[in-house]
Design a protein around this motif. Structure first.
Motif, mmCIF file in Angstrom:
data_model
loop_
_atom_site.group_PDB
_atom_site.id
_atom_site.type_symbol
_atom_site.label_atom_id
_atom_site.label_comp_id
_atom_site.label_asym_id
_atom_site.label_seq_id
_atom_site.Cartn_x
_atom_site.Cartn_y
_atom_site.Cartn_z
ATOM 1 N N ALA A 121 0.813 -1.211 0.000
ATOM 2 C CA ALA A 121 0.000 0.000 0.000
ATOM 3 C C ALA A 121 0.851 1.268 0.000
ATOM 4 N N ALA A 122 2.089 1.166 0.423
ATOM 5 C CA ALA A 122 2.912 2.375 0.504
ATOM 6 C C ALA A 122 4.153 2.341 -0.378
ATOM 7 N N THR A 128 15.377 2.300 -12.625
ATOM 8 C CA THR A 128 14.273 1.891 -11.757
ATOM 9 C C THR A 128 14.386 2.585 -10.404
ATOM 10 N N LEU A 129 13.272 3.101 -9.937
ATOM 11 C CA LEU A 129 13.207 3.748 -8.621
ATOM 12 C C LEU A 129 12.186 3.000 -7.780
ATOM 13 N N VAL A 130 12.497 2.792 -6.523
ATOM 14 C CA VAL A 130 11.520 2.185 -5.617
ATOM 15 C C VAL A 130 11.248 3.216 -4.525
ATOM 16 N N ILE A 131 9.983 3.561 -4.363
ATOM 17 C CA ILE A 131 9.630 4.721 -3.544
ATOM 18 C C ILE A 131 8.644 4.340 -2.449
ATOM 19 N N GLN A 132 8.874 4.926 -1.291
ATOM 20 C CA GLN A 132 7.932 4.730 -0.192
ATOM 21 C C GLN A 132 7.137 6.014 -0.008
ATOM 22 N N ALA A 133 5.817 5.891 -0.019
ATOM 23 C CA ALA A 133 4.959 7.067 0.130
ATOM 24 C C ALA A 133 4.923 7.456 1.604
ATOM 25 N N VAL A 134 5.728 8.476 1.945
ATOM 26 C CA VAL A 134 5.822 8.873 3.356
ATOM 27 C C VAL A 134 5.250 10.261 3.617
ATOM 28 N N GLY A 135 5.250 11.125 2.603
ATOM 29 C CA GLY A 135 4.800 12.500 2.817
ATOM 30 C C GLY A 135 4.149 13.042 1.567
ATOM 31 N N LYS A 136 4.058 14.357 1.489
ATOM 32 C CA LYS A 136 3.298 14.992 0.411
ATOM 33 C C LYS A 136 3.781 14.560 -0.983
ATOM 34 N N ARG A 168 5.444 -10.509 6.148
ATOM 35 C CA ARG A 168 5.426 -11.188 4.848
ATOM 36 C C ARG A 168 4.807 -10.329 3.741
ATOM 37 N N SER A 169 3.718 -9.610 4.070
ATOM 38 C CA SER A 169 2.992 -8.867 3.035
ATOM 39 C C SER A 169 3.827 -7.725 2.440
ATOM 40 N N SER A 192 -2.631 -3.379 -2.261
ATOM 41 C CA SER A 192 -1.666 -4.099 -1.440
ATOM 42 C C SER A 192 -1.018 -5.239 -2.206
ATOM 43 N N SER A 193 -1.499 -5.538 -3.379
ATOM 44 C CA SER A 193 -0.848 -6.606 -4.138
ATOM 45 C C SER A 193 -0.006 -6.003 -5.250
ATOM 46 N N ALA A 194 0.991 -6.773 -5.688
ATOM 47 C CA ALA A 194 1.825 -6.284 -6.780
ATOM 48 C C ALA A 194 0.953 -6.175 -8.025
ATOM 49 N N MET A 195 0.983 -5.034 -8.670
ATOM 50 C CA MET A 195 0.173 -4.876 -9.870
ATOM 51 C C MET A 195 0.732 -3.743 -10.703
#
Ligand SMILES: Cc1cc2nc3c(=O)[nH]c(=O)nc-3n(C[C@H](O)[C@H](O)[C@H](O)COP(=O)(O)OP(=O)(O)OC[C@H]3O[C@@H](n4cnc5c(N)ncnc54)[C@H](O)[C@@H]3O)c2cc1C
Ligand code: FES
Length: 359
Positions: free
Chosen positions: A61-62, A109-117, A186-187, A344-347
């Motif tokens: 989700a994030a 490739t960038l992997v990002i965590q949605a933490v703020g604005k 795990r998720s 929440s699933s890879a898509m």
């Protein structure tokens, strides 16, 4: 909190000409139809390159992945380096590690965590087929790969992504590589298969024990070092508290340990001083002197303190953005914003989906 000062470094940067590129509305609304494509054609016609997102994947989700087309950057990128991204014309610039690059496909490739604005705004706006407004890099010193024979690469949470290019480079050089990756549960696991492909051994850890070893990456690291007393280097990437804990595991034996620091960066060129860190009692700028440093020399307490110095402003920026989303949502222009907007699933998501309150 990133700043939005004007800055044009000498590295690779290219704005897309029309902010509609980054402003896709709900299908059916006025500007929705093929907005990305229109900008693509306009840009192509103007001879300007576009940093088009060719793949979008949601790990949780994030956490989401963007694979962006940029052949020059893909050619120049080295493990350990980062980029500065601006998703739309009025967006803030944020530093992101190059989690992978493919020179044949011409993508990074960038992997990002949605933490703020900004990272949450990007989570909504940056879909497959849309372009990024600007992409600067590669920045920072590449990770030095010397004469090591056995290395443990530790990635905690989002740190799993940035440690990957280093791990692969080591493996390709014939180094025996032990991966230690850790997630809360795990998720949240991603790239396990990718790591298995390149690691001679992999220790998967989860805090709650829902997969692999129950415990933190430090437990996995201790296990690896117990089994392999001949390890000659550890690379640890993740939240500062995790990197600090890894440094304490290897400190007594003085085992060489590298960490990649992520202080708040503004210009990324060594001029603003925002990313100042203390290493071995000396002042360093992570953007130009790092981001990799000797873990045993880093003042992690100072790093963590400095990372928190704009929390009020960051919260305000997030609240303002959420308010705008609420208004746009009431006007029927965008889909509802939830605390976490991704599945929440890879898509994979396409550019025909919802859109952006940045207007
Ligand atoms: C070299 C480097 C590489 C990074 N790589 C990644 C990555 O691959 N993936 C990823 O998700 N994140 C990465 N980050 C962190 C990312 O830049 C921040 O999460 C992002 O800027 C947060 O912006 P926001 O508006 O969403 O959140 P905000 O609410 O503004 O900030 C949330 C927290 O993020 C940090 N932060 C905010 N602004 C910045 C900034 N300009 N520079 C650095 N940290 C900031 C602060 O600790 C802050 O408390 C990296 C940071 C650095 C310095
Ligand atoms: S980001 Fe400004 S000096 Fe490093």
């Amino acid at each position: 909190m990133g700043m939005n000062r004007d800055m044009t470094p000498t590295s690779i940067i290219q704005p897309a000409p029309d902010r509609a590129a980054a402003t896709q509305l709900k299908p059916g609304s006025k500007r929705a139809t093929g907005a990305g494509e229109d900008v693509a054609s306009a840009s192509a016609a103007a001879g300007k390159p576009l940093f088009r997102i060719v793949t979008r994947q949601d790990f949780s989700a994030a956490t989401y992945l963007l694979e962006v087309r940029h052949p020059l950057l893909a050619l120049a990128a080295r493990p350990g380096q980062f980029v500065i991204v601006q998703s739309h014309e009025r967006g803030e610039r944020i530093p992101l590690t190059i989690a992978d690059f493919d020179r044949q496909k011409g993508t990074v490739t960038l992997v990002i965590q949605a933490v703020g604005k900004t990272t949450r705004e990007m989570q909504r706006m940056c879909l497959e087929g849309t372009p990024l407004f600007a992409l600067v890099g590669p920045m920072g010193h590449p990770t030095q790969i010397g004469e090591e024979r056995k290395v443990v690469c530790v990635g905690g949470g989002l740190g799993v992504a940035p440690v990957f290019p280093q791990l692969r480079a080591l493996k390709e050089k014939g180094v025996y590589v032990i991966g230690v990756i850790g997630f809360r549960s795990r998720s949240l696991i991603f790239w396990e298969e990718r790591f298995r492909r390149y690691c001679d051994e992999l220790i998967l850890c989860t805090d709650d024990g829902s997969a692999g070893l129950k415990g933190f990456v430090t437990d996995g690291l201790k296990q690896a070092l117990q089994k392999h007393p001949d390890v000659d280097k550890v690379i640890a990437i993740g939240p500062p508290v995790m990197m600090k804990a890894c440094a304490e595991v290897t400190r007594p034996s003085k085992l060489k340990t590298l960490v990649s620091l992520n202080p708040i960066m503004v210009d990324g060129t060594g001029m603003c001083g925002g990313c100042r860190v203390s290493v071995g009692g000396k002042m360093k700028f992570a953007c130009v002197d790092g981001p990799d440093f000797d873990a045993h020399e880093v003042d992690f307490n100072e790093l963590m303190k400095r990372q928190r110095r704009f929390v009020e402003e960051e919260q305000r920026a997030l609240n303002d953005w959420l308010d705008k989303c609420q208004i746009a949502q009431s006007a029927g222009q965008i889909e509802p914003v939830t605390t976490t907007t991704a599945s929440s699933s890879a898509m994979t998501r396409r550019a025909t989906q919802p859109q952006d309150p940045s207007a």
